[in-house]
Write a protein that holds these residues in place. Structure first.
Motif, PDB file in Angstrom:
ATOM      1  N   GLU A  38       0.846  -1.189   0.000  1.00 25.30           N
ATOM      2  CA  GLU A  38       0.000   0.000   0.000  1.00 25.30           C
ATOM      3  C   GLU A  38       0.882   1.240   0.000  1.00 25.30           C
ATOM      4  O   GLU A  38       2.025   1.200   0.462  1.00 25.30           O
ATOM      5  N   LEU A  39       0.363   2.344  -0.514  1.00 23.63           N
ATOM      6  CA  LEU A  39       1.096   3.602  -0.436  1.00 23.63           C
ATOM      7  C   LEU A  39       1.448   3.879   1.026  1.00 23.63           C
ATOM      8  O   LEU A  39       0.632   3.655   1.927  1.00 23.63           O
ATOM      9  N   THR A  40       2.646   4.357   1.257  1.00 20.41           N
ATOM     10  CA  THR A  40       3.189   4.723   2.578  1.00 20.41           C
ATOM     11  C   THR A  40       3.566   3.524   3.438  1.00 20.41           C
ATOM     12  O   THR A  40       3.934   3.699   4.598  1.00 20.41           O
ATOM     13  N   SER A  41       3.531   2.288   2.909  1.00 18.03           N
ATOM     14  CA  SER A  41       3.755   1.130   3.764  1.00 18.03           C
ATOM     15  C   SER A  41       5.235   0.896   4.083  1.00 18.03           C
ATOM     16  O   SER A  41       5.558   0.019   4.885  1.00 18.03           O
ATOM     17  N   GLY A  42       6.134   1.635   3.478  1.00 18.66           N
ATOM     18  CA  GLY A  42       7.547   1.527   3.823  1.00 18.66           C
ATOM     19  C   GLY A  42       7.880   2.421   4.998  1.00 18.66           C
ATOM     20  O   GLY A  42       7.103   2.548   5.951  1.00 18.66           O
ATOM     21  N   SER A  43       9.023   3.101   4.935  1.00 17.36           N
ATOM     22  CA  SER A  43       9.433   3.960   6.050  1.00 17.36           C
ATOM     23  C   SER A  43       8.527   5.171   6.212  1.00 17.36           C
ATOM     24  O   SER A  43       8.506   5.790   7.278  1.00 17.36           O
ATOM     25  N   THR A  44       7.770   5.505   5.172  1.00 15.55           N
ATOM     26  CA  THR A  44       6.918   6.686   5.256  1.00 15.55           C
ATOM     27  C   THR A  44       5.943   6.600   6.420  1.00 15.55           C
ATOM     28  O   THR A  44       5.726   7.572   7.141  1.00 15.55           O
ATOM     29  N   TRP A  45       5.370   5.428   6.632  1.00 15.48           N
ATOM     30  CA  TRP A  45       4.284   5.346   7.620  1.00 15.48           C
ATOM     31  C   TRP A  45       4.758   5.593   9.051  1.00 15.48           C
ATOM     32  O   TRP A  45       4.007   6.105   9.891  1.00 15.48           O
ATOM     33  N   HIS A  46       5.998   5.206   9.362  1.00 11.56           N
ATOM     34  CA  HIS A  46       6.464   5.373  10.743  1.00 11.56           C
ATOM     35  C   HIS A  46       7.421   6.554  10.898  1.00 11.56           C
ATOM     36  O   HIS A  46       8.040   6.723  11.956  1.00 11.56           O
ATOM     37  N   ASN A 149       2.141  15.307   8.672  1.00  7.62           N
ATOM     38  CA  ASN A 149       1.738  13.908   8.748  1.00  7.62           C
ATOM     39  C   ASN A 149       2.220  13.193   7.491  1.00  7.62           C
ATOM     40  O   ASN A 149       1.755  13.496   6.394  1.00  7.62           O
ATOM     41  N   PRO A 150       3.172  12.262   7.613  1.00 11.46           N
ATOM     42  CA  PRO A 150       3.747  11.636   6.414  1.00 11.46           C
ATOM     43  C   PRO A 150       2.720  10.948   5.523  1.00 11.46           C
ATOM     44  O   PRO A 150       2.789  11.053   4.292  1.00 11.46           O
ATOM     45  N   ALA A 151       1.778  10.223   6.133  1.00  9.10           N
ATOM     46  CA  ALA A 151       0.771   9.535   5.322  1.00  9.10           C
ATOM     47  C   ALA A 151      -0.119  10.539   4.609  1.00  9.10           C
ATOM     48  O   ALA A 151      -0.455  10.372   3.423  1.00  9.10           O
ATOM     49  N   ASP A 152      -0.505  11.609   5.305  1.00  7.88           N
ATOM     50  CA  ASP A 152      -1.409  12.588   4.702  1.00  7.88           C
ATOM     51  C   ASP A 152      -0.745  13.315   3.539  1.00  7.88           C
ATOM     52  O   ASP A 152      -1.375  13.546   2.495  1.00  7.88           O
ATOM     53  N   VAL A 153       0.523  13.712   3.686  1.00  3.42           N
ATOM     54  CA  VAL A 153       1.171  14.432   2.592  1.00  3.42           C
ATOM     55  C   VAL A 153       1.389  13.507   1.402  1.00  3.42           C
ATOM     56  O   VAL A 153       1.273  13.924   0.237  1.00  3.42           O
ATOM     57  N   THR A 154       1.663  12.224   1.663  1.00  6.81           N
ATOM     58  CA  THR A 154       1.824  11.271   0.565  1.00  6.81           C
ATOM     59  C   THR A 154       0.509  11.085  -0.175  1.00  6.81           C
ATOM     60  O   THR A 154       0.480  11.069  -1.415  1.00  6.81           O
ATOM     61  N   MET A 155      -0.583  10.938   0.562  1.00  4.91           N
ATOM     62  CA  MET A 155      -1.882  10.758  -0.077  1.00  4.91           C
ATOM     63  C   MET A 155      -2.300  12.019  -0.850  1.00  4.91           C
ATOM     64  O   MET A 155      -2.929  11.930  -1.909  1.00  4.91           O
ATOM     65  N   ALA A 156      -1.937  13.179  -0.327  1.00  5.46           N
ATOM     66  CA  ALA A 156      -2.249  14.415  -1.049  1.00  5.46           C
ATOM     67  C   ALA A 156      -1.479  14.478  -2.360  1.00  5.46           C
ATOM     68  O   ALA A 156      -2.034  14.852  -3.405  1.00  5.46           O
ATOM     69  N   MET A 157      -0.202  14.101  -2.327  1.00  6.01           N
ATOM     70  CA  MET A 157       0.573  14.079  -3.571  1.00  6.01           C
ATOM     71  C   MET A 157       0.033  13.019  -4.532  1.00  6.01           C
ATOM     72  O   MET A 157      -0.002  13.229  -5.747  1.00  6.01           O
ATOM     73  N   ALA A 158      -0.392  11.880  -3.988  1.00  6.36           N
ATOM     74  CA  ALA A 158      -0.964  10.832  -4.841  1.00  6.36           C
ATOM     75  C   ALA A 158      -2.239  11.320  -5.513  1.00  6.36           C
ATOM     76  O   ALA A 158      -2.465  11.064  -6.712  1.00  6.36           O
ATOM     77  N   LYS A 159      -3.076  12.029  -4.768  1.00  5.66           N
ATOM     78  CA  LYS A 159      -4.299  12.558  -5.379  1.00  5.66           C
ATOM     79  C   LYS A 159      -3.953  13.589  -6.447  1.00  5.66           C
ATOM     80  O   LYS A 159      -4.542  13.599  -7.540  1.00  5.66           O
ATOM     81  N   GLY A 160      -3.004  14.459  -6.144  1.00  8.70           N
ATOM     82  CA  GLY A 160      -2.579  15.435  -7.142  1.00  8.70           C
ATOM     83  C   GLY A 160      -2.030  14.771  -8.383  1.00  8.70           C
ATOM     84  O   GLY A 160      -2.257  15.231  -9.504  1.00  8.70           O
ATOM     85  N   ALA A 161      -1.289  13.678  -8.190  1.00 10.20           N
ATOM     86  CA  ALA A 161      -0.746  12.939  -9.339  1.00 10.20           C
ATOM     87  C   ALA A 161      -1.866  12.335 -10.165  1.00 10.20           C
ATOM     88  O   ALA A 161      -1.867  12.414 -11.406  1.00 10.20           O
ATOM     89  N   ARG A 162      -2.848  11.710  -9.492  1.00 11.46           N
ATOM     90  CA  ARG A 162      -3.977  11.122 -10.225  1.00 11.46           C
ATOM     91  C   ARG A 162      -4.747  12.187 -10.994  1.00 11.46           C
ATOM     92  O   ARG A 162      -5.185  11.963 -12.132  1.00 11.46           O
ATOM     93  N   GLN A 163      -4.907  13.342 -10.373  1.00 14.08           N
ATOM     94  CA  GLN A 163      -5.613  14.429 -11.054  1.00 14.08           C
ATOM     95  C   GLN A 163      -4.890  14.873 -12.320  1.00 14.08           C
ATOM     96  O   GLN A 163      -5.516  15.393 -13.246  1.00 14.08           O
ATOM     97  N   ARG A 164      -3.594  14.639 -12.351  1.00 11.82           N
ATOM     98  CA  ARG A 164      -2.794  15.010 -13.516  1.00 11.82           C
ATOM     99  C   ARG A 164      -2.570  13.826 -14.457  1.00 11.82           C
ATOM    100  O   ARG A 164      -1.738  13.901 -15.359  1.00 11.82           O
ATOM    101  N   GLY A 165      -3.289  12.735 -14.224  1.00  7.36           N
ATOM    102  CA  GLY A 165      -3.262  11.609 -15.155  1.00  7.36           C
ATOM    103  C   GLY A 165      -2.359  10.456 -14.786  1.00  7.36           C
ATOM    104  O   GLY A 165      -2.250   9.495 -15.555  1.00  7.36           O
ATOM    105  N   VAL A 166      -1.686  10.515 -13.631  1.00 10.30           N
ATOM    106  CA  VAL A 166      -0.798   9.421 -13.227  1.00 10.30           C
ATOM    107  C   VAL A 166      -1.624   8.201 -12.830  1.00 10.30           C
ATOM    108  O   VAL A 166      -2.630   8.310 -12.115  1.00 10.30           O
TER     109      VAL A 166
END
Length: 833
Positions: A38-46, A149-166
């Protein structure tokens, strides 16, 4: 799921997600991200989510600055709150040396436009009364950063990426990479849950990608093995604890006070921040072990290690001392997870060695802080060809193939424990040394050599007292003039007044030959090629027109060349040269490339008496004339014999004195050393280290790669037009000319403090206006004051211009001087005999 994309990003942590986002924002509309779990499941989550500006690296400071500014915009773009608490960052100092460190860093931060202020203990106590301050000297305060919040900033970037077609695909693991000659074929395996573990299924697909970026975090060693390369990115355990509520803190906030900044007690090796009325304590302690040296077990997912409280007891007690009100707070939660490191603490960002269109973003010890900026600048490199800042200090090829797993693990452990140890600019860390040594190492050590480490290779920095206990003179370190300074002064004087012997064996050396060699080098470099028997200084450019590498080219025969470049950039130069040859060989004809770095040792002998010393050893029918200007002019090479040693002698001297580089078979190095030392004794020859040489080259305004020369400036901006032949076509020429002159390299003499010299990280001012920065600094024995080199706006690059240099939070007078202030007409270096 698509199977053909422009770019494939492997890894769904904060770094990988940012890269995917920024590639899309830069205009690539066919980007996919694969995450094995899952997104953030590496070192990002902790991760603790801190966003520290503090960094001694110019490039990394820019990266952190971009991240902090970028994260503040994500909610407006995506609608997701990234959990950014802009509470500031308070770095406290218990010693004068720590305050010196902060003042050096602050000047570096200033060159990047990073805001800061210094605070007294009284100011700290008045604003945050829960902090104990009577034993503090002061603090450095960054008011614009904090934590996220590491998970929140990652999810925000992921949403921004999806919005741009990623396209973001979870539970797909990259299992193989194959380069077809035009694109990468990446075999991906669907991962499934089984008994709480994540295991590969039988479902596989092959994704064709023009570019691949790996951001695999803790799995970097697995990635390296699949790619057939080496990466010194190995995780180290990092612990932090979450404490129960502190009644005094709860009352402080209830009284209407704002949240405390992130409190960094560097001398206690810890950081503290608020968390729901309690505190989080994180530490960088001694003894934290490296983990996953040979890969992450399949059973390890979003998991943690057992907490080792005994290892952090000292830091825990220091926290109670600093925030006494927390003493009665119990332990609420604990984290001990893997955080990836590299031997120097900087991540590996850029093209993978030896591979086309493969990009690395690995080894992030401060991954949340660096994620945003890494995505931004790496996307620039991939889309535009270069980033707007020089990323060479983060390039994966700053480490060569000599790196081993054991070396990386031990150096990463050392780097971890040094996070809060004083970052002296003249420090030399001990772990894994000595490892790479020339034959003369023991002789030099016996003569008092204090060694530095260049690309793993031991090189004398200076020669100290013969009774020094070992090769690591810790007491010599300082942010001012350390214990080594006077030794370097005497060595520099010896070169200017007599003769000195310098070991330059660490130089990178390549042999380029074959029918296509001449045409290739003429295209690859900026200067005219030398005639047979002569040498030239020249540059290889990036496609963007900036300086990629500096070479001394020796022409041995019509189509046979010997190239010498900086020892610290061995693999970096090797890779660029190799890839360029592969690209152009079909056009120019066969080109043979040999890395001969470890076949040849190099001694440099320089000073007014250098010819006298060599004349003692020369074997020739008329030895007195071998080294004369007539037989051996400046900027030429000759094969000579010194005693029984055959030597490829090059008449050039990085010190600006009469001198020669003596390139010799490495197996004869001890013999040659002994001969030179014996011959030099009656002429008063002194052994000289790299620090004195660095000062001397600044007196001659000789630019150095990695300081004055880099991928953020052209040779014209470095004020080196004499080494650029605009009458010929060469790689990067059109781009270089299009850039023009944005800033210009100058040499300055500085009336600084009487106990310190600049280090090359300081801001330059014209009145109240910041107009540039130093890239090198030191002391001039010729002028009896500090000296520096750096970049200023073109209108100020005029001899006689008065400027100021920021040192120790004060402005000191400086004057722009003519290029090569010592011996500007090169009369000394051309001296006949």
């Amino acid at each position: 799921m698509k199977t053909h994309v422009k770019a494939l990003v492997v890894g769904g942590g904060a770094v990988g997600t940012s890269i995917a986002y920024h590639l899309a924002r830069a205009g690539w509309d066919d980007v996919m991200l694969l995450e094995r779990d899952e997104l953030t499941s590496g070192s990002t989550w902790h991760a603790a989510g801190l966003l520290p500006y503090f960094n001694m690296s110019y490039a990394t400071t820019h990266i952190h600055d971009y991240s902090i500014r970028f994260y503040k915009t994500l909610e407006e773009e995506t609608g997701l709150n990234a959990g950014f608490a802009v509470v500031g960052n308070l770095r406290m100092a218990q010693t004068d040396a720590r305050m010196d460190e902060y003042m050096l860093y602050a000047s570096t931060a200033e060159t990047c436009g990073v805001p800061y202020e210094f605070m007294t203990p009284e100011q700290i106590k008045a604003k945050w009364p829960l902090i104990r301050t009577e034993d503090l000297k002061g603090a450095l305060y960054h008011q614009t950063d904090g934590y996220i919040n590491p998970a929140d900033v990652t999810m925000a970037m992921a949403k921004g990426a999806r919005q741009r077609g990623v396209m973001i695909e979870r539970k797909w693991q990259a299992d193989a990479f194959n380069w077809t000659g035009e694109a990468w074929e990446v075999t991906a395996t669907k991962m499934v849950e089984k008994g709480g573990n994540l295991v590969p299924s039988d479902e596989q697909i092959v994704i064709t990608a023009e570019h691949v970026v790996t951001a695999s975090g803790n799995h970097a060693q697995r990635t390296a093995k699949m790619l057939g390369i080496k990466m010194p990115a190995i995780p180290v355990e990092h612990q932090f604890i979450v404490m129960e509520q502190d009644p005094e803190l709860v009352k402080f906030r209830a009284d209407g006070n704002g949240e405390h900044p992130v409190i960094r007690d560097a001398d206690a090796q810890s950081y503290v921040r608020e968390e729901r009325g309690g505190w989080i304590l994180g530490v960088y302690e001694h003894g934290a072990p490296a983990r996953f040296e040979h890969g992450v077990p399949d059973s390890f997912r979003a998991d943690l290690f057992q907490l080792d409280l005994e290892r952090i007891e000292e830091q825990y007690m220091a926290m109670i001392h600093r925030v006494p009100s927390c003493e009665t707070s119990g332990l609420k939660d604990d984290f001990n997870g893997p955080i990836c490191y590299t031997p120097d603490g900087n991540p590996l960002v850029g093209p993978a060695p030896g591979l086309d269109n493969m990009w690395l973003a690995e080894g992030f010890s401060f991954g949340i802080t660096a994620a945003g900026g890494t995505g931004y600048y790496l996307a620039q490199m991939m889309v535009e060809g270069e980033a707007e800042i020089d990323m060479a200090s983060l390039d994966p090829k700053r480490y060569g193939d000599w790196i081993t797993t054991e070396y990386a693990a031990r150096k990463n452990e050392e780097c971890y424990e040094h996070v809060y140890i004083l970052h002296h600019p003249d420090e030399e860390r001990e772990a894994c040394r000595p490892l790479r040594t020339g034959p003369a190492y023991d002789r030099q050590k016996a003569a008092g050599a204090q060694f530095g480490c260049v690309n793993g290779f031991e090189r004398p920095n200076y020669y100290g007292p013969l009774d020094a206990p070992d090769s690591f003179d810790h007491d010599a370190r300082s942010f001012r003039r350390g214990g080594w300074w006077q030794y370097a002064v005497e060595e520099a004087k010896a070169v200017r007044e007599g003769v000195g012997l310098i070991d330059a064996t660490a130089f990178t050396k390549h042999r380029i030959s074959g029918p296509g060699a001449t045409a290739f080098l003429d295209w690859f470099t900026t200067n005219k090629l030398p005639k047979v028997g002569r040498i030239n200084l020249t540059y290889a450019l990036t496609a963007a027109g900036t300086t990629r590498t500096e070479y001394t080219i020796v022409r041995l025969a019509e189509n046979d060349y010997y190239l010498v470049s900086a020892g610290a950039w061995h693999a970096y130069d090797q890779d660029y040269l190799y890839k360029a040859i592969m690209e152009k060989e079909a056009e120019f004809g066969r080109i043979n490339e040999e890395d001969v770095t470890t076949r040849w040792g190099v001694f440099a002998i320089a000073g007014p008496k250098s010819r006298d010393v060599l004349n003692e050893l020369v074997k020739d029918a008329d030895p007195s004339t071998v080294l004369s200007n007539k037989r051996f002019p400046w900027l030429s090479y000759r094969d000579i014999e010194l005693g029984m040693c055959p030597v490829r002698a090059i008449r050039v001297a990085y010190t600006g004195e009469l001198g020669w580089e003596l390139h010799h078979p490495i197996e004869m190095q001890n013999y040659l050393w002994d001969q030179l030392v014996a011959a030099g004794e009656k002429h008063g020859m002194k052994l000289v280290g790299a620090r004195a040489q660095n000062w001397l080259r600044q007196e001659k305004s000789y630019r150095a790669f990695g300081t004055e020369l880099g991928r953020d400036a052209t040779p014209i901006e470095a004020d080196l037009p004499r080494f650029v032949d605009l009458s010929k076509n060469f790689h990067g020429k059109a781009a270089m000319e299009k850039i023009g002159v944005r800033s210009k390299c100058v040499t300055l003499l500085i009336d600084g403090p009487n106990d310190a010299d600049p280090w090359g990280r300081e801001a330059l001012y014209d009145g109240e206006t910041r107009v540039g920065r130093l890239t090198s600094g030191g002391y001039s024995v010729a002028f009896g004051k500090s000296i520096g080199m750096g970049y200023v706006t073109p209108d100020l690059a005029v001899p006689g211009t008065r400027l100021n240099v920021r040192m120790f939070d004060q402005l000191w007078d400086a004057e722009v001087v003519e290029d090569s202030p010592y011996d500007p007409k090169n009369e000394v270096i051309r001296k006949d005999g």
